[in-house]
Design a protein around this motif. Structure first.
Motif, PDB file in Angstrom:
ATOM      1  N   SER A 328      39.056  33.726  49.885  1.00  0.00           N
ATOM      2  CA  SER A 328      39.454  33.254  51.220  1.00  0.00           C
ATOM      3  C   SER A 328      38.592  32.064  51.641  1.00  0.00           C
ATOM      4  CB  SER A 328      39.393  34.382  52.253  1.00  0.00           C
ATOM      5  OG  SER A 328      38.053  34.754  52.449  1.00  0.00           O
ATOM      6  N   LYS A 329      37.382  31.976  51.131  1.00  0.00           N
ATOM      7  CA  LYS A 329      36.517  30.854  51.507  1.00  0.00           C
ATOM      8  C   LYS A 329      36.777  29.604  50.649  1.00  0.00           C
ATOM      9  CE  LYS A 329      31.630  29.807  52.251  1.00  0.00           C
ATOM     10  NZ  LYS A 329      30.267  30.291  52.091  1.00  0.00           N
ATOM     11  N   TYR A 330      36.938  29.814  49.319  1.00  0.00           N
ATOM     12  CA  TYR A 330      37.005  28.644  48.417  1.00  0.00           C
ATOM     13  C   TYR A 330      38.397  28.412  47.816  1.00  0.00           C
ATOM     14  CZ  TYR A 330      31.906  29.145  48.525  1.00  0.00           C
ATOM     15  OH  TYR A 330      30.605  29.249  48.918  1.00  0.00           O
ATOM     16  N   GLY A 331      39.304  29.314  48.096  1.00  0.00           N
ATOM     17  CA  GLY A 331      40.653  29.113  47.569  1.00  0.00           C
ATOM     18  C   GLY A 331      40.980  30.064  46.426  1.00  0.00           C
ATOM     19  N   ARG A 332      42.293  30.223  46.209  1.00  0.00           N
ATOM     20  CA  ARG A 332      42.786  31.199  45.232  1.00  0.00           C
ATOM     21  C   ARG A 332      42.259  30.926  43.822  1.00  0.00           C
ATOM     22  NH1 ARG A 332      49.180  31.491  44.130  1.00  0.00           N
ATOM     23  NH2 ARG A 332      48.697  29.337  43.624  1.00  0.00           N
ATOM     24  N   ASP A 333      42.072  29.664  43.479  1.00  0.00           N
ATOM     25  CA  ASP A 333      41.702  29.335  42.099  1.00  0.00           C
ATOM     26  C   ASP A 333      40.195  29.325  41.852  1.00  0.00           C
ATOM     27  OD1 ASP A 333      44.357  29.100  41.565  1.00  0.00           O
ATOM     28  OD2 ASP A 333      44.426  26.937  41.926  1.00  0.00           O
ATOM     29  N   SER A 334      39.438  29.819  42.825  1.00  0.00           N
ATOM     30  CA  SER A 334      37.976  29.756  42.687  1.00  0.00           C
ATOM     31  C   SER A 334      37.416  30.924  41.870  1.00  0.00           C
ATOM     32  CB  SER A 334      37.325  29.737  44.070  1.00  0.00           C
ATOM     33  OG  SER A 334      37.691  30.911  44.783  1.00  0.00           O
ATOM     34  N   ILE A 335      38.287  31.828  41.428  1.00  0.00           N
ATOM     35  CA  ILE A 335      37.808  32.966  40.631  1.00  0.00           C
ATOM     36  C   ILE A 335      38.638  33.092  39.351  1.00  0.00           C
ATOM     37  CG2 ILE A 335      37.121  34.152  42.762  1.00  0.00           C
ATOM     38  CD1 ILE A 335      39.341  36.161  42.299  1.00  0.00           C
ATOM     39  N   GLY A 336      38.112  33.835  38.384  1.00  0.00           N
ATOM     40  CA  GLY A 336      38.852  34.018  37.132  1.00  0.00           C
ATOM     41  C   GLY A 336      38.316  35.195  36.341  1.00  0.00           C
ATOM     42  N   GLY A 337      38.864  35.383  35.157  1.00  0.00           N
ATOM     43  CA  GLY A 337      38.446  36.515  34.328  1.00  0.00           C
ATOM     44  C   GLY A 337      38.424  36.161  32.849  1.00  0.00           C
ATOM     45  N   ILE A 338      37.605  36.896  32.100  1.00  0.00           N
ATOM     46  CA  ILE A 338      37.540  36.706  30.645  1.00  0.00           C
ATOM     47  C   ILE A 338      37.851  38.044  29.993  1.00  0.00           C
ATOM     48  CG2 ILE A 338      36.049  36.128  28.701  1.00  0.00           C
ATOM     49  CD1 ILE A 338      34.539  34.229  30.512  1.00  0.00           C
ATOM     50  N   THR A 339      38.835  38.049  29.090  1.00  0.00           N
ATOM     51  CA  THR A 339      39.178  39.282  28.382  1.00  0.00           C
ATOM     52  C   THR A 339      38.298  39.412  27.134  1.00  0.00           C
ATOM     53  OG1 THR A 339      40.807  38.334  26.889  1.00  0.00           O
ATOM     54  CG2 THR A 339      41.580  38.918  29.091  1.00  0.00           C
ATOM     55  N   SER A 340      38.344  40.574  26.544  1.00  0.00           N
ATOM     56  CA  SER A 340      37.456  40.837  25.415  1.00  0.00           C
ATOM     57  C   SER A 340      38.238  41.060  24.129  1.00  0.00           C
ATOM     58  CB  SER A 340      36.635  42.099  25.695  1.00  0.00           C
ATOM     59  OG  SER A 340      35.925  42.464  24.538  1.00  0.00           O
ATOM     60  N   THR A 366      39.781  33.925  26.799  1.00  0.00           N
ATOM     61  CA  THR A 366      39.213  34.937  25.911  1.00  0.00           C
ATOM     62  C   THR A 366      38.248  34.277  24.946  1.00  0.00           C
ATOM     63  OG1 THR A 366      39.749  36.582  24.223  1.00  0.00           O
ATOM     64  CG2 THR A 366      41.168  34.668  24.314  1.00  0.00           C
ATOM     65  N   CYS A 367      37.464  35.104  24.282  1.00  0.00           N
ATOM     66  CA  CYS A 367      36.475  34.541  23.371  1.00  0.00           C
ATOM     67  C   CYS A 367      37.134  33.862  22.173  1.00  0.00           C
ATOM     68  CB  CYS A 367      35.507  35.606  22.901  1.00  0.00           C
ATOM     69  SG  CYS A 367      36.319  36.898  21.993  1.00  0.00           S
ATOM     70  N   ALA A 368      38.443  34.074  21.975  1.00  0.00           N
ATOM     71  CA  ALA A 368      39.124  33.326  20.914  1.00  0.00           C
ATOM     72  C   ALA A 368      39.033  31.837  21.185  1.00  0.00           C
ATOM     73  CB  ALA A 368      40.581  33.745  20.812  1.00  0.00           C
ATOM     74  N   ARG A 369      38.804  31.500  22.456  1.00  0.00           N
ATOM     75  CA  ARG A 369      38.588  30.093  22.782  1.00  0.00           C
ATOM     76  C   ARG A 369      37.514  29.505  21.875  1.00  0.00           C
ATOM     77  NH1 ARG A 369      41.493  27.189  24.283  1.00  0.00           N
ATOM     78  NH2 ARG A 369      42.180  28.550  25.975  1.00  0.00           N
TER      79      ARG A 369
END
Ligand code: SF4
Ligand code: SF4
Ligand code: SF4
Ligand code: FES
Length: 946
Positions: A328-340, A366-369
């Protein structure tokens, strides 16, 4: 499930289509030609006593317990070494046979310690069983004469012991070591009465033994025994599961006593391993119950605060409210996730679902990156799908094996053993690698060509090989015309035939003599079925994707695709890296590699998930970190991944994480990334969960819960809790329901479900109406994309250049006993083999710098410096040094740079310009690391957490 003891058929299975019919104990039996009488009998349900035979090694015929009578033939042949023939009439039981067998057993027992009741193998000993089977009631010979009963044990291996007094000299261990594992560490030393099993005159630990355990498994007595069995006794139940280490994906029987793992035994029906394993899967499972496991959720306000244990509810709510506050402070795209890529398909699928549906963006990666993302790009562009083309067993039909940038004996050991078996039977071998890996020369295997190229010149070499194929007319015109996009081929042909791609033109840059490139190319193109196997030495370059396309071009140009024994096959690193890619872990793709901008695909997910989804790709891991440093990316959920240790340029990764306001780490241990976390959620090991892994051959295998999750939840359940707290509840009772959803949404998984997996054991995708039981070999009649597409693969030297200041090239890799960032293997006895990373350096380079073997050296690049011991080795070519990244304190990635693959951002780990100099103390980074590690991992004593 009760304890599973698989049937031992005595001799290996034969696959001939010609059947032989004979009669055994009056019963007609038909078996493939080449099958032994023993196997024919056991397959017909007629047991034959045996000791020296076992069905994963060829018969030896020494114990004489398996004698049979054959009508019309003199003598009593051994059924293990006598082949079934048409019309034979065999008797396995008669008074004479019984007498003979009892006599044999009497001799064995008279030279064997009679400590059955206290022996670790009691209840699981073939000698004991056979004594019962043949009805041995008395032993007429005393113990007075010469015998082999002298006490003494070789306990040098951390996982198994060798007690020669119990040895019956059946040689099963020796044959397993040579035939199954291909290491040839064991021999029968001496002659006659003085014969004994020997690990090369020394103890097991200091021998050539790689601790695969095949000999232990083969031993019919307690001579070779797992120490865990000696300690805990025999298990009382079995759970069938899949190894959680590398991309081979070996099937295992976890044997337990209550909830205590007693041992892991490779599963004979495991389709990727056929009953074999390596030291990691078989023995290195102790980390699951290691004292370092974090069992309580923890939170803290700042990363320099001590951790505070809290309830699951508090931790989940805190993480969710932080994610919401930040958005809510920085916008919808300000967070993310990394799968395993360590977690199951179902868990990975849920993380990307949570990011897309609950975070409302596509910031998932993902770490495949950092390993095989170029594989996805390269194979999709040329063949139409992002996966290896063959099953492992296909290698049995290969006439030429080309290994590029991979070290299978260390990183994919069980497949390496299968490959070695094929090579011992005559397949030819080409190795393209800067380093002299073991397969260049190992017992009974020698590479026909080793092209020791300069790191960074893969594309130049593959182009030069293709140049030879095209200019010498060695291509498969029919295949090209029928199966490929001919216009694309014609323009590629023009490009590749250009003189700049000739072996002579690339000799100087690559360091490989043109004559060797030409010879290797001719062998690949004309030697029969040719299969390429490659690893991170291909992908982790600035031209990783180009190189993958270059190999695909070569395979298409020679027709080496779409049939057994050929193909282009990535040797995937982590257990589920294929699966994590398949499951939609990339920011631009849903499961099954469909782009988020494809409306019909996205709409199908929107309908299933009842939520609108973004149609633009989100951020990749490096973009997330860059954005964090710039101040626009503020929070991250990381499941089962340690980006601080595994990703390049550690300082940059650390800066990015330190700039975030909320980092949530879900893992087994307080890993390096957790040093930057505000919430820690204790994860579960593969032994504590149900789900599936997908291996390097696209094989989906079941992971089954052997023990309850020690911290309370399986990882998929934790993601569900977090998603619910974020306002997007999910309602799965079991991972099978997640797989059902994956199948509904993903055409290549449409036919996959747990019932079918239970029934078939494993399934290679695509699995759908067109291929209801899966697809071992892809692109048989046509490519997934229709016509195979040749791609232009211009060689562009990397920007990472050696200079006077940094005159050497560093390349990195793995070793057998440690795994990836070492979080698991460092918490096992595997440290006996590798308790620190070392820098391999050629004697010339070492001498020039006054460095001796074992000296502490400083390894510096333009981005950082670390120190580690030197190992002077001729495996390296002059000018190139090598290390592993298994130990956090070494911080190999402190020196790797930000350069990456042009298409996918996969880091260029394999080429870093460095300098090596003698050092006397740890680098500044290491000193800082030691101080901050202590500070960032303090845990306050328990404060009423549940
Ligand atoms: S553990 Fe494996 S490598 Fe070692 S002796 Fe036994 S079979 Fe050979
Ligand atoms: S150690 Fe075991 S497998 Fe090897 S020869 Fe002795 S009894 Fe047979
Ligand atoms: S080869 Fe790989 S999957 Fe198989 S046991 Fe070893 S680590 Fe596990
Ligand atoms: S089992 Fe046939 S001779 Fe030993």
């Amino acid at each position: 499930m009760a304890l599973i003891r698989e049937t031992d058929f005595g001799t290996p299975r034969r696959t001939s289509e010609a059947l032989v019919t004979l009669e055994i104990d009056g019963k007609p039996v038909a078996v493939p030609a080449g099958t032994s009488i023993m196997r024919a009998a056991v397959e017909a349900g007629i047991p034959v006593p045996k000791l020296c035979a076992t069905d994963n090694v060829e018969a030896f015929g020494s114990c004489r317990l398996c004698l049979v009578e054959i009508e019309g033939r003199k003598g009593l042949p051994a059924s293990c070494t006598t082949l079934a023939e048409p019309g034979l009439k065999v008797r396995t039981q008669s008074p004479k046979l019984a007498r003979m067998r009892r006599g044999m057993m009497e001799l064995y027992i008279s030279d064997h310690p009679l400590d059955c009741l206290t022996c670790s193998a009691n209840g699981n000993c073939e000698l004991q069983d056979m004594a019962g089977v043949v009805g041995l009631r008395e032993v007429r010979y005393g113990y007075d004469g010469a015998n082999h009963l002298q006490p003494g044990k070789d306990n040098s291996n951390p996982y198994f012991s060798f007690e020669p007094s119990k040895c019956i000299l059946c040689s099963r261990c020796v044959r397993a070591c040579s035939e199954v594992q291909g290491t040839f560490a064991l021999t029968i030393e001496g002659r006659g009465f003085g014969s004994k099993v020997s690990a090369g005159g020394t103890d097991f630990l200091s021998s050539e033994c790689v601790s695969c355990g095949a000999c232990v498994q083969a031993c019919p007595t307690a001579t070779l025994t797992e120490k865990s069995v000696t300690e805990k006794g025999q298990g009382d139940r079995t759970v069938l599961t899949t190894c959680a280490y590398c991309g081979v994906g070996c099937g295992f029987k976890a044997e337990l006593k209550g909830n205590d793992i007693v041992r892991m035994v490779p599963h004979k029906d495991g389709k990727a391993n056929h009953g074999h394993s390596c030291v990691k899967g078989r023995f290195a499972w102790g980390y699951a119950t290691h004292k370092d496991r974090i069992l309580k959720p923890m939170i803290r306000a700042r990363i320099t605060d001590p951790w505070r244990e809290v309830s699951w509810e508090e931790a989940i709510n805190h993480a969710a409210s932080e994610f919401k506050r930040i958005q809510s402070k920085y916008g919808r795209d300000s967070i993310g996730g990394i799968t395993s890529s360590r977690c199951t398909n179902e868990e990975t699928f849920l993380v990307q679902k949570m990011v897309r549906a609950a975070f409302g963006n596509n910031n998932v990666d993902t770490c495949a990156r950092v390993c095989h993302s170029p594989t996805g790009y390269g194979l999709k562009s040329t063949f139409g799908t992002s996966a290896g083309t063959q099953d492992f067993d296909s290698v049995d039909a290969a006439d030429v094996i080309m290994i590029i940038g991979a070290n299978p004996t260390d990183a994919h050991p069980v497949f390496a053993s299968q490959m070695k078996r094929r090579l011992r039977k005559g397949a030819r071998l080409i190795i393209i690698d800067p380093r002299r890996i073991d397969l260049v020369k190992t017992p009974y295997v020698k590479a026909d060509y080793h092209l020791p190229l300069r790191p960074g010149t893969n594309v130049a070499i593959i182009n030069a090989i293709a140049h030879v194929v095209i200019t010498e007319g060695l291509g498969d015109e029919t295949f090209i015309q029928e199966r490929c996009d001919v216009a694309a081929f014609e323009s590629w042909k023009k490009f590749i035939a250009d003189e700049r791609n000739s072996p002579e033109a690339v000799e100087a840059a690559s360091g490989v003599p043109a004559v060797d490139i030409r010879a290797a190319a001719r062998l690949y193109a004309t030697g029969g079925n040719a299969a390429i196997y490659y690893g991170l030495g291909v992908t982790e370059h600035s031209q990783g994707s180009t190189m993958v396309m270059g190999m695909a071009n070569l395979a298409m140009a020679t027709g080496n695709i779409g049939k057994r024994g050929a193909g282009v096959n990535p040797l995937r690193g982590q257990n589920n890296v294929q699966g994590s890619c398949d499951m939609g872990s990339f920011p631009h793709e849903f499961s099954g590699y469909r782009h988020v901008s494809e409306d019909n695909v996205r709409e199908s997910f929107e309908r299933e998930w009842s939520v609108p989804l973004q149609n633009e790709p989100g951020l990749r891991i490096p973009n997330m970190l860059d954005a964090a440093c710039e101040g626009s990316f503020k929070a991250l959920y990381v499941q089962g991944e340690d980006i601080v240790q595994s990703d390049p340029n550690t300082q940059h990764v650390s800066r990015g994480l330190a700039a975030m306001e909320c980092v949530v780490v879900q893992d087994l241990f307080l890993n390096e990334t957790a040093s930057f976390a505000h919430v820690f959620l204790p994860g579960s090991s593969f032994l504590e969960k149900d789900g599936t892994f997908t291996n390097a051959e696209r094989r989906i295998s079941m992971v089954r819960k052997a023990i309850p999750p020690v911290a309370g939840y399986e990882d998929w359940q934790i993601t569900m809790l977090l998603s619910e707290a974020l306002g997007y509840p999910m309602h799965y009772q079991h991972p099978s329901e997640i797989m059902d959803e994956i199948a509904r949404l993903t055409p290549t998984f449409a036919g996959v479900n747990y019932a079918k997996l239970d029934q078939l054991g494993s399934i290679q995708w695509p699995c759908n109406d067109a291929a209801p039981t899966g697809t071992p070999v892809m692109h048989i009649d046509k490519f997934v994309r229709g016509k195979g597409r040749f791609m232009i693969t211009e060689y562009v030297p990397t920007d990472e250049r050696t200079t006077d200041r940094f005159p050497l090239i560093l390349t990195t890799g793995r070793i057998l006993s440690q795994y990836n960032v070492g979080a698991q293997t460092r918490r096992t006895d595997n440290n006996v083999w590798h308790d620190e990373d070392v820098l391999e350096i050629h004697p010339w380079d070492a001498e020039n710098r006054g460095v001796r073997d074992g000296d502490l050296i400083s390894l510096s690049s333009r981005v950082g410096e670390t120190t580690l011991p030197a190992r002077v080795s001729e495996r390296m070519q002059p000018g190139v040094v090598y290390t592993t990244f298994h130990h956090a304190m070494t911080g190999a990635n402190v020196v790797t740079t930000e350069f990456s693959d042009w298409a996918t951002n996969c880091p260029e780990y394999k080429v870093t310009a460095v300098q090596v100099q003698p050092a006397s103390r740890p680098s500044l980074w290491q000193q800082h690391y030691q101080e901050t590690k202590r500070l960032t991992t303090q845990v306050l004593s328990q404060t009423g957490a549940d």
